[in-house]
Design a protein around this motif. Sequence first.
Motif, PDB file in Angstrom:
ATOM      1  N   THR A  12       0.907  -0.914  -0.020  1.00 39.98           N
ATOM      2  CA  THR A  12       0.231  -0.057  -0.085  1.00 39.98           C
ATOM      3  C   THR A  12       0.702   1.114   0.301  1.00 39.98           C
ATOM      4  OG1 THR A  12       0.197  -0.121   2.279  1.00 39.98           O
ATOM      5  CG2 THR A  12      -2.158  -0.956   1.507  1.00 39.98           C
ATOM      6  N   ALA A  13       2.127   1.491  -0.522  1.00 40.79           N
ATOM      7  CA  ALA A  13       3.170   1.996  -0.086  1.00 40.79           C
ATOM      8  C   ALA A  13       3.069   2.961  -1.379  1.00 40.79           C
ATOM      9  CB  ALA A  13       4.503   1.628  -0.221  1.00 40.79           C
ATOM     10  N   THR A  14       3.369   4.412  -1.300  1.00 36.77           N
ATOM     11  CA  THR A  14       3.650   5.358  -2.267  1.00 36.77           C
ATOM     12  C   THR A  14       5.221   5.725  -2.064  1.00 36.77           C
ATOM     13  OG1 THR A  14       1.335   5.775  -2.095  1.00 36.77           O
ATOM     14  CG2 THR A  14       2.941   6.777  -3.236  1.00 36.77           C
ATOM     15  N   ILE A  15       6.073   5.723  -2.704  1.00 39.47           N
ATOM     16  CA  ILE A  15       6.879   6.230  -3.144  1.00 39.47           C
ATOM     17  C   ILE A  15       7.290   7.585  -3.481  1.00 39.47           C
ATOM     18  CG2 ILE A  15       9.593   5.741  -3.748  1.00 39.47           C
ATOM     19  CD1 ILE A  15       9.195   3.379  -4.798  1.00 39.47           C
ATOM     20  N   ASN A  16       7.438   8.738  -2.657  1.00 42.03           N
ATOM     21  CA  ASN A  16       7.113   9.981  -2.759  1.00 42.03           C
ATOM     22  C   ASN A  16       8.737  10.559  -2.866  1.00 42.03           C
ATOM     23  OD1 ASN A  16       4.303  10.164  -1.203  1.00 42.03           O
ATOM     24  ND2 ASN A  16       5.529  10.355   0.421  1.00 42.03           N
ATOM     25  N   LYS A  17       9.175  10.223  -2.443  1.00 36.11           N
ATOM     26  CA  LYS A  17      11.238  10.859  -2.558  1.00 36.11           C
ATOM     27  C   LYS A  17      11.614  10.133  -3.034  1.00 36.11           C
ATOM     28  CE  LYS A  17      10.363  14.851  -1.419  1.00 36.11           C
ATOM     29  NZ  LYS A  17      10.874  16.659  -0.576  1.00 36.11           N
ATOM     30  N   ALA A  18      12.844   9.595  -3.989  1.00 30.77           N
ATOM     31  CA  ALA A  18      14.537   8.631  -3.931  1.00 30.77           C
ATOM     32  C   ALA A  18      15.322   9.193  -4.097  1.00 30.77           C
ATOM     33  CB  ALA A  18      13.615   7.810  -4.730  1.00 30.77           C
ATOM     34  N   TYR A  19      16.120   8.792  -3.404  1.00 31.77           N
ATOM     35  CA  TYR A  19      17.823   9.623  -3.204  1.00 31.77           C
ATOM     36  C   TYR A  19      19.190   8.375  -3.133  1.00 31.77           C
ATOM     37  CZ  TYR A  19      15.429  12.889  -0.326  1.00 31.77           C
ATOM     38  OH  TYR A  19      14.093  14.072  -0.063  1.00 31.77           O
ATOM     39  N   LYS A  20      20.113   8.526  -3.715  1.00 27.41           N
ATOM     40  CA  LYS A  20      20.744   7.615  -4.457  1.00 27.41           C
ATOM     41  C   LYS A  20      22.121   8.239  -3.837  1.00 27.41           C
ATOM     42  CE  LYS A  20      22.926   5.280  -8.400  1.00 27.41           C
ATOM     43  NZ  LYS A  20      22.954   5.610  -9.410  1.00 27.41           N
ATOM     44  N   LEU A  40       8.704   6.763   2.094  1.00 29.15           N
ATOM     45  CA  LEU A  40       7.758   6.455   1.576  1.00 29.15           C
ATOM     46  C   LEU A  40       6.017   7.393   2.339  1.00 29.15           C
ATOM     47  CD1 LEU A  40       8.555   2.440   1.782  1.00 29.15           C
ATOM     48  CD2 LEU A  40       8.747   3.324  -0.091  1.00 29.15           C
ATOM     49  N   SER A  41       5.077   6.795   1.840  1.00 27.50           N
ATOM     50  CA  SER A  41       3.588   6.963   2.461  1.00 27.50           C
ATOM     51  C   SER A  41       3.041   5.827   2.198  1.00 27.50           C
ATOM     52  CB  SER A  41       3.140   8.103   2.519  1.00 27.50           C
ATOM     53  OG  SER A  41       2.721   8.656   1.150  1.00 27.50           O
ATOM     54  N   LEU A  42       2.222   5.342   2.869  1.00 27.93           N
ATOM     55  CA  LEU A  42       1.013   4.216   3.357  1.00 27.93           C
ATOM     56  C   LEU A  42      -0.227   4.704   3.238  1.00 27.93           C
ATOM     57  CD1 LEU A  42       2.978   1.869   5.475  1.00 27.93           C
ATOM     58  CD2 LEU A  42       2.980   1.719   3.624  1.00 27.93           C
ATOM     59  N   LYS A  43      -1.127   3.975   2.638  1.00 32.09           N
ATOM     60  CA  LYS A  43      -2.428   4.798   2.198  1.00 32.09           C
ATOM     61  C   LYS A  43      -3.148   4.776   4.089  1.00 32.09           C
ATOM     62  CE  LYS A  43      -4.110   2.560  -1.748  1.00 32.09           C
ATOM     63  NZ  LYS A  43      -4.254   1.499  -2.382  1.00 32.09           N
ATOM     64  N   ASP A  44      -2.679   4.749   5.294  1.00 28.33           N
ATOM     65  CA  ASP A  44      -2.921   5.043   6.126  1.00 28.33           C
ATOM     66  C   ASP A  44      -3.043   6.247   6.205  1.00 28.33           C
ATOM     67  OD1 ASP A  44      -0.957   4.397   6.807  1.00 28.33           O
ATOM     68  OD2 ASP A  44      -1.106   2.536   8.365  1.00 28.33           O
ATOM     69  N   GLY A  45      -1.840   6.632   6.231  1.00 33.23           N
ATOM     70  CA  GLY A  45      -1.622   7.902   5.967  1.00 33.23           C
ATOM     71  C   GLY A  45      -0.008   7.803   7.585  1.00 33.23           C
ATOM     72  N   ALA A  46      -0.038   7.136   7.535  1.00 31.43           N
ATOM     73  CA  ALA A  46       1.584   6.883   7.609  1.00 31.43           C
ATOM     74  C   ALA A  46       2.984   6.766   6.975  1.00 31.43           C
ATOM     75  CB  ALA A  46       1.269   5.351   8.746  1.00 31.43           C
ATOM     76  N   SER A  47       4.213   7.568   7.631  1.00 32.89           N
ATOM     77  CA  SER A  47       5.417   7.698   6.611  1.00 32.89           C
ATOM     78  C   SER A  47       6.526   6.717   7.296  1.00 32.89           C
ATOM     79  CB  SER A  47       5.362   9.089   5.952  1.00 32.89           C
ATOM     80  OG  SER A  47       5.601   9.900   7.084  1.00 32.89           O
ATOM     81  N   GLY A  48       7.586   6.585   6.473  1.00 30.78           N
ATOM     82  CA  GLY A  48       8.526   6.201   7.130  1.00 30.78           C
ATOM     83  C   GLY A  48       9.760   5.857   5.863  1.00 30.78           C
TER      84      GLY A  48
END
Length: 101
Positions: free
Chosen positions: A62-70, A80-88
């Motif tokens: 259920t995660a969406t990748i908001n930003k990516a770094y390398k 990541l942000s999940l549909k339930d509003g959690a992010s990490g």
Amino acid sequence: MKKLILASVLSFVGLTAMAQDATTTEVDNTVSEVTTVQDFQEINVADLPAAVVEAVQKDYPTATINKAYKNESDQFKLELSLKDGASGTVYADAEGNWIEL
């Protein structure tokens, strides 16, 4: 006598501070879009390796990748942000294996 010397020194310091020329400095207002966080540089989510995207879909469906770094070691930091509003934030290598940093 001590008060006279102290008053003279303070007066001298005050006058020299006021006597300084006002100089104008030119400010560079250039804005850079490159973001570096802990030696990671922001990249487009579309530029992620397929293995990393597949690992996110498998382990965080259920995660969406908001930003990516390398970073220089081909390690990826993903916000990541999940549909339930959690992010990490998670870290992965180029093969899609999760790593601890």
